[in-house]
Design an enzyme around this catalytic site. Structure first.
Site, PDB file in Angstrom:
ATOM      1  N   ILE A  97       0.860  -1.187   0.000  1.00 31.67           N
ATOM      2  CA  ILE A  97       0.000   0.000   0.000  1.00 31.67           C
ATOM      3  C   ILE A  97       0.895   1.236   0.000  1.00 31.67           C
ATOM      4  CG2 ILE A  97      -1.757   1.284   1.290  1.00 31.67           C
ATOM      5  CD1 ILE A  97      -2.699  -1.488   2.340  1.00 31.67           C
ATOM      6  N   ASN A 112      -5.269   1.816 -10.457  1.00 30.07           N
ATOM      7  CA  ASN A 112      -5.163   0.433  -9.963  1.00 30.07           C
ATOM      8  C   ASN A 112      -6.266  -0.417 -10.563  1.00 30.07           C
ATOM      9  OD1 ASN A 112      -4.355  -1.749  -8.233  1.00 30.07           O
ATOM     10  ND2 ASN A 112      -6.021  -1.235  -6.831  1.00 30.07           N
ATOM     11  N   HIS A 114      -8.627  -3.736  -9.573  1.00 29.37           N
ATOM     12  CA  HIS A 114      -9.031  -4.535  -8.415  1.00 29.37           C
ATOM     13  C   HIS A 114     -10.053  -5.580  -8.852  1.00 29.37           C
ATOM     14  CE1 HIS A 114      -9.621  -5.364  -4.173  1.00 29.37           C
ATOM     15  NE2 HIS A 114     -10.921  -5.429  -4.432  1.00 29.37           N
ATOM     16  N   GLU A 179     -10.103  -8.492 -16.698  1.00 30.63           N
ATOM     17  CA  GLU A 179      -9.152  -7.444 -16.287  1.00 30.63           C
ATOM     18  C   GLU A 179      -8.231  -7.062 -17.447  1.00 30.63           C
ATOM     19  OE1 GLU A 179      -7.025  -8.004 -12.568  1.00 30.63           O
ATOM     20  OE2 GLU A 179      -8.571  -9.350 -11.867  1.00 30.63           O
TER      21      GLU A 179
HETATM   22  C1  GRF Z   1      -5.323  -9.324 -10.397  1.00 28.35           C
HETATM   23  O1  GRF Z   1      -6.487 -10.061 -10.134  1.00 28.35           O
HETATM   24  C2  GRF Z   1      -5.465  -7.929  -9.863  1.00 28.35           C
HETATM   25  O2  GRF Z   1      -6.729  -7.406  -9.988  1.00 28.35           O
HETATM   26  C3  GRF Z   1      -5.137  -8.114  -8.407  1.00 28.35           C
HETATM   27  O3  GRF Z   1      -4.073  -9.049  -8.416  1.00 28.35           O
HETATM   28  C4  GRF Z   1      -4.138  -9.867  -9.597  1.00 28.35           C
HETATM   29  C5  GRF Z   1      -2.832  -9.705 -10.318  1.00 28.35           C
HETATM   30  O4  GRF Z   1      -2.689 -10.560 -11.390  1.00 28.35           O
HETATM   31  N1  GRF Z   1      -4.895  -6.867  -7.749  1.00 28.35           N
HETATM   32  P1  GRF Z   1      -1.463 -10.392 -12.394  1.00 28.35           P
HETATM   33  O5  GRF Z   1      -0.197 -10.274 -11.562  1.00 28.35           O
HETATM   34  O6  GRF Z   1      -1.715  -9.193 -13.234  1.00 28.35           O
HETATM   35  O7  GRF Z   1      -1.450 -11.658 -13.202  1.00 28.35           O
END
Ligand code: GRF
Length: 193
Positions: A97, A112, A114, A179
């Site tokens: 953090i 970020n 999440h 993501e």
């Molecule tokens: C992802 O799910 C992200 O949202 C979370 O940690 C994971 C990271 O995955 N904060 P990566 O390292 O990008 O594969």
């Protein structure tokens, strides 16, 4: 859509701690014409982060800090970010953090990703908690970073439906795939392209 030439693109540092699949998707995006960013620096708090390999593969400078002394590390980071003319930080699975002091001193954008539909399920173990609460949907969020954990302004979200047989692992996989698409889209939205 206006095309940005290399020199005008936003120099970005990606902070990681683990596998770095979001880093990989951001690097691929950064190499497309529609990207407003270039990825110029990778920062990790973990020497064993698998994602560091993308620094080698794509020839991007990388730096590792153990964050044992957070204050000192953050001060070093600020110097490195300045030296590399970094204009934006993308946190991508970064498990430390950042302090209010760092966020205020950096002054530029920090965003970020999440793995939940914020403001629901801030913090760790999101998929486990989502399933325990028998939610029908989950998803992922790209947001601006402020001094409060997972609480900055939402830029974009993507919802996924939870199936009857969903497990933590299957939900994590489903959300992570989204993501990888959402982060680039949110960056385009952030810069109004
Ligand atoms: C992802 O799910 C992200 O949202 C979370 O940690 C994971 C990271 O995955 N904060 P990566 O390292 O990008 O594969």
């Amino acid at each position: 859509m206006a095309l940005l030439t290399g020199s005008k693109k936003i120099k970005t540092a990606v902070f990681i701690s683990g596998t770095g699949t979001n880093l990989k998707s951001l690097i691929k995006f950064s190499k497309t014409n529609k990207s407003p960013i270039t990825i110029d620096l990778i920062i990790s708090n973990n020497l064993r982060a698998k994602g560091l390999k993308y620094g080698n593969i794509f020839k991007i400078r990388k730096k590792v800090f153990n964050f044992k002394n957070k204050n000192q590390t953050e001060n070093k980071l600020l110097i490195i970010l300045k030296k590399n003319n970094i204009d934006m930080i993308c946190l991508a699975g970064f498990m430390k953090i950042l302090s209010k002091n760092f966020i205020n001193k950096f002054k530029k954008k920090i965003i970020n990703i999440h793995p939940s539909l914020l403001p629901k399920y801030k913090g760790l173990n999101t998929h486990k908690r989502v399933l325990e609460n028998k939610e029908k949907y989950s998803g992922c969020t790209v947001h601006l970073v402020n001094a409060k954990l997972d609480s900055g302004k939402v830029i974009m979200q993507k919802k996924v439906k939870i199936s009857k047989k969903e497990t933590e692992a299957s939900l994590a996989k489903k959300v992570l795939a989204q993501e990888h698409k959402l982060y680039p889209k949110a960056i385009i939205k952030l810069f109004n392209l």
